[in-house]
Design a protein around this motif. Structure first.
Motif, PDB file in Angstrom:
ATOM      1  N   PRO A   3       0.818  -1.217   0.000  1.00  0.00           N
ATOM      2  CA  PRO A   3       0.000   0.000   0.000  1.00  0.00           C
ATOM      3  C   PRO A   3       0.848   1.261   0.000  1.00  0.00           C
ATOM      4  CG  PRO A   3       0.055  -0.951   2.200  1.00  0.00           C
ATOM      5  CD  PRO A   3       0.762  -1.926   1.294  1.00  0.00           C
ATOM      6  N   ALA A   4       0.355   2.278  -0.705  1.00  0.00           N
ATOM      7  CA  ALA A   4       1.018   3.589  -0.743  1.00  0.00           C
ATOM      8  C   ALA A   4       0.070   4.618  -0.130  1.00  0.00           C
ATOM      9  CB  ALA A   4       1.417   3.943  -2.172  1.00  0.00           C
ATOM     10  N   TYR A   5      -0.572   5.438  -0.952  1.00  0.00           N
ATOM     11  CA  TYR A   5      -1.471   6.460  -0.423  1.00  0.00           C
ATOM     12  C   TYR A   5      -2.906   5.942  -0.352  1.00  0.00           C
ATOM     13  CZ  TYR A   5       2.170  10.005  -0.505  1.00  0.00           C
ATOM     14  OH  TYR A   5       3.311  10.726  -0.244  1.00  0.00           O
ATOM     15  N   MET A   6      -3.722   6.580   0.497  1.00  0.00           N
ATOM     16  CA  MET A   6      -5.090   6.111   0.721  1.00  0.00           C
ATOM     17  C   MET A   6      -5.927   7.247   1.286  1.00  0.00           C
ATOM     18  SD  MET A   6      -4.316   3.750   4.070  1.00  0.00           S
ATOM     19  CE  MET A   6      -3.581   4.464   5.541  1.00  0.00           C
ATOM     20  N   GLN A   7      -7.269   7.071   1.242  1.00  0.00           N
ATOM     21  CA  GLN A   7      -8.181   8.085   1.771  1.00  0.00           C
ATOM     22  C   GLN A   7      -9.540   7.460   2.042  1.00  0.00           C
ATOM     23  OE1 GLN A   7      -8.408  11.737  -0.519  1.00  0.00           O
ATOM     24  NE2 GLN A   7     -10.390  12.278   0.356  1.00  0.00           N
ATOM     25  N   PHE A   8     -10.174   7.873   3.150  1.00  0.00           N
ATOM     26  CA  PHE A   8     -11.544   7.474   3.449  1.00  0.00           C
ATOM     27  C   PHE A   8     -12.516   8.366   2.689  1.00  0.00           C
ATOM     28  CE2 PHE A   8      -9.627   5.543   7.217  1.00  0.00           C
ATOM     29  CZ  PHE A   8     -10.363   4.366   7.338  1.00  0.00           C
ATOM     30  N   ASP A   9     -13.619   7.776   2.220  1.00  0.00           N
ATOM     31  CA  ASP A   9     -14.703   8.602   1.719  1.00  0.00           C
ATOM     32  C   ASP A   9     -15.657   8.903   2.876  1.00  0.00           C
ATOM     33  OD1 ASP A   9     -16.430   6.456   2.113  1.00  0.00           O
ATOM     34  OD2 ASP A   9     -16.879   6.153  -0.010  1.00  0.00           O
ATOM     35  N   PRO A  10     -16.619   9.814   2.707  1.00  0.00           N
ATOM     36  CA  PRO A  10     -17.494  10.179   3.827  1.00  0.00           C
ATOM     37  C   PRO A  10     -18.341   9.035   4.359  1.00  0.00           C
ATOM     38  CG  PRO A  10     -17.543  11.881   2.138  1.00  0.00           C
ATOM     39  CD  PRO A  10     -16.813  10.711   1.552  1.00  0.00           C
ATOM     40  N   SER A  11     -18.487   7.947   3.589  1.00  0.00           N
ATOM     41  CA  SER A  11     -19.295   6.815   4.030  1.00  0.00           C
ATOM     42  C   SER A  11     -18.480   5.748   4.741  1.00  0.00           C
ATOM     43  CB  SER A  11     -20.015   6.190   2.828  1.00  0.00           C
ATOM     44  OG  SER A  11     -20.859   7.134   2.214  1.00  0.00           O
ATOM     45  N   GLY A  12     -17.176   5.967   4.914  1.00  0.00           N
ATOM     46  CA  GLY A  12     -16.350   5.024   5.649  1.00  0.00           C
ATOM     47  C   GLY A  12     -15.612   4.020   4.798  1.00  0.00           C
ATOM     48  N   ASN A  13     -15.734   4.099   3.460  1.00  0.00           N
ATOM     49  CA  ASN A  13     -14.934   3.243   2.588  1.00  0.00           C
ATOM     50  C   ASN A  13     -13.507   3.788   2.514  1.00  0.00           C
ATOM     51  OD1 ASN A  13     -17.058   1.392   1.351  1.00  0.00           O
ATOM     52  ND2 ASN A  13     -17.912   3.405   0.859  1.00  0.00           N
ATOM     53  N   LEU A  14     -12.528   2.899   2.629  1.00  0.00           N
ATOM     54  CA  LEU A  14     -11.128   3.300   2.518  1.00  0.00           C
ATOM     55  C   LEU A  14     -10.615   2.898   1.139  1.00  0.00           C
ATOM     56  CD1 LEU A  14      -8.576   4.476   3.818  1.00  0.00           C
ATOM     57  CD2 LEU A  14      -8.047   2.176   4.667  1.00  0.00           C
ATOM     58  N   PHE A  15     -10.246   3.889   0.322  1.00  0.00           N
ATOM     59  CA  PHE A  15      -9.681   3.632  -1.002  1.00  0.00           C
ATOM     60  C   PHE A  15      -8.162   3.658  -0.892  1.00  0.00           C
ATOM     61  CE2 PHE A  15     -13.965   4.888  -1.951  1.00  0.00           C
ATOM     62  CZ  PHE A  15     -14.308   4.136  -3.070  1.00  0.00           C
ATOM     63  N   VAL A  16      -7.509   2.645  -1.481  1.00  0.00           N
ATOM     64  CA  VAL A  16      -6.073   2.443  -1.304  1.00  0.00           C
ATOM     65  C   VAL A  16      -5.422   2.171  -2.657  1.00  0.00           C
ATOM     66  CG1 VAL A  16      -4.287   1.128  -0.096  1.00  0.00           C
ATOM     67  CG2 VAL A  16      -6.558   1.385   0.940  1.00  0.00           C
ATOM     68  N   VAL A  17      -4.246   2.760  -2.877  1.00  0.00           N
ATOM     69  CA  VAL A  17      -3.391   2.409  -4.007  1.00  0.00           C
ATOM     70  C   VAL A  17      -2.335   1.427  -3.520  1.00  0.00           C
ATOM     71  CG1 VAL A  17      -1.512   3.257  -5.467  1.00  0.00           C
ATOM     72  CG2 VAL A  17      -3.688   4.436  -5.459  1.00  0.00           C
ATOM     73  N   THR A  18      -2.151   0.315  -4.247  1.00  0.00           N
ATOM     74  CA  THR A  18      -1.031  -0.586  -3.973  1.00  0.00           C
ATOM     75  C   THR A  18      -0.149  -0.689  -5.204  1.00  0.00           C
ATOM     76  OG1 THR A  18      -2.205  -2.599  -4.684  1.00  0.00           O
ATOM     77  CG2 THR A  18      -2.378  -1.964  -2.351  1.00  0.00           C
ATOM     78  N   VAL A  19       1.140  -0.957  -4.968  1.00  0.00           N
ATOM     79  CA  VAL A  19       2.110  -1.165  -6.043  1.00  0.00           C
ATOM     80  C   VAL A  19       2.923  -2.407  -5.691  1.00  0.00           C
ATOM     81  CG1 VAL A  19       2.218   1.277  -6.626  1.00  0.00           C
ATOM     82  CG2 VAL A  19       3.792   0.355  -4.931  1.00  0.00           C
ATOM     83  N   GLN A  20       3.775  -2.854  -6.632  1.00  0.00           N
ATOM     84  CA  GLN A  20       4.500  -4.096  -6.388  1.00  0.00           C
ATOM     85  C   GLN A  20       6.011  -3.925  -6.337  1.00  0.00           C
ATOM     86  OE1 GLN A  20       3.101  -7.283  -8.923  1.00  0.00           O
ATOM     87  NE2 GLN A  20       1.103  -7.324  -7.917  1.00  0.00           N
TER      88      GLN A  20
END
Length: 616
Positions: A259-276
């Motif tokens: 995982p690199a950067y990430m952010q919660f949306d107002p509904s509590g979902n966490l969106f995440v970028v991953t790299v290899q």
């Protein structure tokens, strides 16, 4: 990220929308992702399947990493290796360098990383530390919303290395109390700085081997002010309390995905970028839904899109790589405001405004502050099942559109083809969010005027309609009452709003002089209706007095006080109105709302309210 490959390509503008990737039922959330040495900013829609298109492709020196959405609805990009910060519109038509390091001025920051905004709309960013770019701590740039792309922009070193140490900085973010959280990637620590950001303390140290952070990059805070840290080194996300106490590993990805950067949306979902790898190759975007039950602490990651699949499967290549690093969401949450009985709060997002006058009879039930999250939702994902059921805080049930239309809302002008959900978020005095706003009014309706700020010559404005514990289209647009069978009594304040596109285009203004009168006295009601349509409209206006009724029956009532005959409103014109209104002598003392609504055809076009205080 520590290293990168430089690719050479020509400047490319936005390209047509393409469909790739895989996902379960999408949220409709719009996600912006930076591609590091891929030199691109991507727009990704969390739909089924995911939609990906190139928002912006930069020059040969453009290597975007951390990105953040500003309060001006523009995307701010840290071009770390190029020592620049960019400001890009959400449609990609404008991209400007607002900060550029000049070797002639060695006191200015190099290697900007991890941008974020505080409640005042000031930009904060970290700095990296490598052979050619020495770390200089944390910097801020103020006044961005009122400054053109030409500047000037003058970064201020608020937390120099002499105070916080020399380290390779990555992400930053702000919690609900406006505290700045800073990632020390090389030291495996998290620092915290409170307003006015003149000092910082270590809130998560690198001392406990059971909770040690491993090359942390991204940091995010949920609605409960819990802290989440993305560990590139160990491939997981750790969960901490707001005080920095380790609560457990939130999720662990496969051995390859980091995982690199990430952010919660107002509904509590966490969106995440991953790299290899450290070159940010084989980027993926994930959505981690909030736990559905209290005992469930580890969510199951849902793959939104695999950029390698997009990169290798397209017939006409539009991506320059499968890389990904930074992530931000097209959702904006306003700064918190104190809320009190008898007060009026106004929440503004570019082109949208929500005005909430609270009557004196309102009971806050512990609610001390409120924020509003404006959430753009892709048109093909927004439908009836995304709206809140009666009294519920989730997006489910309801009928957002008139029966004569389909179940999808129309495109709203100036939002990139998105529909909007506005979510009211209530917090107690400690900053913890209530699952549902606990606000109640015992005798009066809670006034609410939420609308799209129409600006000429827009021909299709939008109106934010309060659902107020009800999803009946007629109740919402006509009576504006939580329940037409209730006149007074306990009326709840729903935490979600419905936003639809309406055909009329004009703006209603309204005022009272004086706004405090004795019963039996006269106040002057005055205002205007300004056209912003390209053609003439037939307008109907009604003005209604809402508040306590007659003596011995002081329940909430509605009284029609003015409704002129329909009239024609020509393009670009403004029609003023004004008349004296005598408050009946048997009116109960208290706070009233004069609410004006205009319609063009069968649908409402604008609504606004102003308060009237009646004394004995």
């Amino acid at each position: 990220m520590r290293n990168g490959l430089l690719l050479i390509a020509v400047l490319v503008s936005s390209v047509p929308l393409q469909v790739w990737g895989q996902t379960t039922t999408g949220t409709g959330q719009t996600i912006f992702v930076s591609t590091f040495s891929g030199r691109q900013i991507l727009k990704i829609v969390d739909s089924n399947p995911a939609k990906v298109f190139v928002l912006y492709t930069g020059d040969a020196q453009f290597e975007p990493e951390g990105i953040s959405l500003g309060p001006d609805n523009k995307i701010y990009v840290c071009d770390s290796l190029g020592n620049r910060i960019w400001r890009i519109t959400q449609d990609g038509t404008s991209a400007a360098v607002i900060y550029n390091f000049l070797p002639s001025n060695s006191t200015r920051p190099q290697g900007p990383e991890g941008p974020s905004f505080n409640h005042a709309g000031d930009l904060f960013f970290n700095t990296r530390n490598d052979e050619s770019r020495p770390a200089t701590g944390v910097w801020t740039i103020t006044g961005l919303g009122s400054t053109s792309d030409a500047g000037p922009f003058n970064p201020v070193n608020i937390l120099p290395t002499s105070q916080i140490g020399t380290f390779f900085g990555e992400g930053t973010t702000f919690d609900g109390q406006n505290n700045l959280l800073i990632v020390d990637s090389s030291g495996g620590r998290i620092l915290k700085s409170s307003p006015s950001y003149t000092s910082a303390t270590v809130i998560i140290p690198n001392t406990d081997q059971s909770t040690v952070l491993s090359e942390p990059i991204g940091i995010a805070v949920n609605n409960q002010n819990d802290i989440f840290v993305a560990n590139f080194g160990s491939g997981n996300i750790d969960h901490f309390s707001s005080a920095g106490v380790f609560l457990g590993t939130y999720v662990t990805f496969t051995s390859l995905d980091r995982p690199a950067y990430m952010q919660f949306d107002p509904s509590g979902n966490l969106f995440v970028v991953t790299v290899q790898d450290e070159y940010a190759r084989h980027g993926k975007v994930w959505r981690l839904p909030p736990p559905q039950i209290s005992s469930q602490t580890t969510p199951t990651p849902i793959l939104v899109v695999d950029l390698n699949t997009v990169y290798t499967s397209q017939n006409v290549q539009i991506l320059t790589s499968d890389q990904a690093v930074g992530l931000t969401l097209a959702a904006f949450t306003t700064p918190p405001q104190n809320i009190t009985p008898g007060g009026t709060n106004t929440f503004i997002y570019p082109n949208f405004k929500m005005v909430i006058p609270f009557p004196n009879s309102v009971q806050m039930n512990g609610a001390a502050t409120m924020q509003v999250s404006f959430i753009p939702i892709a048109q093909d994902v927004f439908h009836a099942t995304r709206l809140p059921s009666k009294g519920d805080n989730g997006f489910s049930g309801g009928t957002p559109l008139p029966p004569t239309t389909d179940a999808q809302c129309a495109i709203i002008t100036n939002t990139g083809g998105n529909c909007i959900i506005a979510r009211n978020k209530c917090f107690d005095s400690t900053g913890h969010e209530f699952p549902t706003c606990p606000i109640r009014a015992t005798t009066d309706l809670i006034g609410l005027a939420s609308y799209f700020n129409t600006q000429s010559p827009l021909s299709h404005p939008a109106l934010i309609i309060a659902s107020e514990d009800s999803n009946s289209w007629n109740n919402i647009t006509q009576s504006f009452d939580a329940d037409p069978t209730l006149k007074g009594g306990t009326l709840g304040f729903n935490s979600d709003e419905v936003i639809v596109n309406l055909g009329g285009c004009h703006t209603l203004t309204l005022g009272l002089t004086p706004s405090t009168v004795r019963r039996g006295s006269i106040t002057t009601v005055a205002g205007s209706i300004q056209s912003c349509a390209a053609t003439a409209q037939t307008v109907v206006m009604t003005l209604t007095l809402i508040g306590p009724g007659r003596p011995n029956a002081c329940a909430s009532t509605k009284t029609l006080i003015f409704s002129p005959p329909p009239f024609s409103l020509r393009p670009g014109t403004s029609v003023p109105f004004g008349f004296p209104f005598r408050v009946p002598s048997n009116t109960c003392p208290g706070t009233y709302f004069v609410t004006g609504m205009t319609t063009s055809g069968p649908q409402a076009a604008d609504i606004t309210s102003t308060s009237l205080t009646v004394t004995q």
